[in-house]
Design an enzyme around this catalytic site. Structure first.
Site, PDB file in Angstrom:
ATOM      1  N   TYR A 183       1.214  -5.671 -11.205  1.00  0.00           N
ATOM      2  CA  TYR A 183       1.862  -6.959 -10.941  1.00  0.00           C
ATOM      3  C   TYR A 183       2.202  -7.678 -12.240  1.00  0.00           C
ATOM      4  O   TYR A 183       3.260  -8.291 -12.363  1.00  0.00           O
ATOM      5  CB  TYR A 183       0.970  -7.845 -10.061  1.00  0.00           C
ATOM      6  CG  TYR A 183       0.751  -7.285  -8.677  1.00  0.00           C
ATOM      7  CD1 TYR A 183      -0.521  -7.132  -8.154  1.00  0.00           C
ATOM      8  CD2 TYR A 183       1.848  -6.899  -7.891  1.00  0.00           C
ATOM      9  CE1 TYR A 183      -0.707  -6.608  -6.878  1.00  0.00           C
ATOM     10  CE2 TYR A 183       1.652  -6.376  -6.624  1.00  0.00           C
ATOM     11  CZ  TYR A 183       0.380  -6.225  -6.129  1.00  0.00           C
ATOM     12  OH  TYR A 183       0.196  -5.701  -4.875  1.00  0.00           O
ATOM     13  N   GLY A 190       2.587   6.747  -8.074  1.00  0.00           N
ATOM     14  CA  GLY A 190       3.172   7.143  -9.347  1.00  0.00           C
ATOM     15  C   GLY A 190       4.605   7.609  -9.245  1.00  0.00           C
ATOM     16  O   GLY A 190       5.137   8.235 -10.169  1.00  0.00           O
ATOM     17  N   TYR A 200       0.837  -1.210   0.000  1.00  0.00           N
ATOM     18  CA  TYR A 200       0.000   0.000   0.000  1.00  0.00           C
ATOM     19  C   TYR A 200       0.861   1.245   0.000  1.00  0.00           C
ATOM     20  O   TYR A 200       1.865   1.332   0.707  1.00  0.00           O
ATOM     21  CB  TYR A 200      -0.903   0.006   1.245  1.00  0.00           C
ATOM     22  CG  TYR A 200      -1.762   1.253   1.360  1.00  0.00           C
ATOM     23  CD1 TYR A 200      -1.428   2.276   2.252  1.00  0.00           C
ATOM     24  CD2 TYR A 200      -2.894   1.415   0.571  1.00  0.00           C
ATOM     25  CE1 TYR A 200      -2.205   3.425   2.356  1.00  0.00           C
ATOM     26  CE2 TYR A 200      -3.680   2.560   0.664  1.00  0.00           C
ATOM     27  CZ  TYR A 200      -3.335   3.556   1.556  1.00  0.00           C
ATOM     28  OH  TYR A 200      -4.110   4.691   1.652  1.00  0.00           O
TER      29      TYR A 200
END
Lengths: 155, 252
Positions: A121, A83, A76
């Protein structure tokens, strides 16, 4: 931040533990998890004054096919700090820690609607074993877990 | 049928390895199994084990035709949910086919649940293949939740394999150069951070000259494919001592 992540995943009512359980379970003699924290300097703190702006919570697991594995339970980064490579930095650090422990895989779970996470991912080379091989996560908790325990054979 | 369930010990690893292979054959992924009996001994029975196991044994009169009395196992480890806290993950649950339908599988799973709860766990988690209907029916009959189907969780994996690193110091004195075409001398200072169960790679040999240097020492060349690749390489070697870092395929 666990709560913020649960809100994002639309399951904030699922969070049942507090910082007390985290302190007990992560910093005892045989911890259940390890955690990495992303910190920024004071001049870059968040609007609310936080300098701890991201985390990765992970633990070691085992595959009877491949061997030692590291499982990334949470990744998280606070929205205003995204970004900037912080998420990638956290994940890569977990991978590095895992390889130092001779782990051969890093595993995690992601919600099917969470396209930004899935894309992130996939860009890192993750394979979706649910899509490709049909693996499903199964859980026993609450009353179903209690019922199972009642049927355990006596020692 | 009379059976007992007990904690696994290091001497059970041979039978656990056997049954892991049987389970992988059932799941149609036998070529995925890289873990060996030795890996299990080191990873499960050291100071900080990566897993725990429980074993099912039957009395001698019920042993299999091959003579096995260890007929099932469950392998589990402790995990963590940042929402619910301590959890237990059941990595494998297996009963040999001729001993199924006798309550052994359920007893194993219940025992894992009991051990988890004794350690303060709030959840028992595991994975199952979507085509494995008999297992899914069994688990649903016990009241589980399919969090993939109901909540949309997908199971992801990233390989963390690292290439085998071999440092090769090739000393080629003037008189040795004439022997290059028929053979070579290589002094290996072998170092590697690969796992004990290397995966097979087919990446090409990469050679990168590091520094000029002299021989570090001698190490035994045990792997024929390393020798073969060195034979291919020697033709390209310049006529001076070099220290080379080579990334080799894991089968080298």
């Amino acid at each position: 931040m666990i709560t913020e992540l649960a809100v994002f995943e639309k399951m904030s009512d699922q969070v049942k533990i507090s910082h007390e359980e985290l302190e007990r379970d992560g910093f005892c003699q045989n911890p259940f998890f390890e955690c990495l924290i992303a910190e920024v300097s004071d001049e870059h703190r968040s609007k609310c004054g936080y300098t701890v702006v991201g985390y990765a919570l992970y633990f070691y697991t085992y595959s009877t096919w491949k061997g030692r594995t590291v499982y990334l339970e949470d990744l998280y980064v606070m929205p205003e700090f995204r970004g900037r490579g912080i998420g990638k930095g956290l994940m890569c650090k977990v991978a590095k820690v895992g390889t130092e422990k001779k782990c051969v895989r890093l595993q995690l779970a992601v919600l099917d609607w969470n396209s930004p996470a899935r894309d992130f991912y996939a860009a890192k080379g993750a394979q979706d074993l649910t899509d490709s091989e049909g693996w499903h996560f199964i859980r026993f908790d609450g009353p179903s877990l209690d019922n199972l325990v009642k049927e355990a054979p006596k020692d | 049928m009379d059976f007992t369930i007990r904690a696994a010990n290091v001497d059970d690893c041979k039978d656990i390895a056997r049954m892991i292979t049987e389970l992988a054959e059932y799941e149609k992924v036998i070529d995925h199994v890289k873990v060996t009996q030795r890996d299990l001994e080191q990873d499960g029975f050291s100071k900080n084990p990566f897993f725990h196991g429980i074993i099912v044994e039957v009395p001698e009169q019920h042993k299999t035709k091959e003579g096995h009395t260890k007929v099932g196992y469950a392998l589990y480890f402790f995990s963590y949910s940042s929402w619910k806290g301590r959890s237990v993950f059941m990595e494998d649950l297996y009963v040999m086919p001729e001993f199924r339908g006798k309550g052994i599988g359920k007893a194993l799973m219940s025992k894992v649940a009991q051990l988890g709860m004794a350690a303060g766990c709030q959840q028992l988690n595991f994975t199952v293949l979507d085509w494995n209907k008999s297992s899914l029916d069994f688990y649903f009959s016990q009241g589980c939740t399919d969090t993939t189907a109901e909540m949309g969780y997908h199971y992801m994996t990233c390989a963390l394999s690292r290439p085998l690193q071999v440092r090769v110091c090739v000393a080629m004195e003037q008189r040795e150069q004439s022997r290059l075409s028929s053979g070579f001398h290589a002094h290996l200072d072998f170092y590697s951070s690969c796992t004990r169960s290397p995966q097979h790679h087919t990446s090409p040999l990469q050679v990168r000259a590091v520094t000029p240097g002299c021989c570090k020492g001698r190490a035994e060349l045990r792997r024929l494919s390393v020798r073969t690749r060195m034979q291919q390489l020697h033709r390209a070697l310049p006529a001076r001592p070099l220290l080379l870092d080579m990334a080799l395929p894991r089968t080298a």
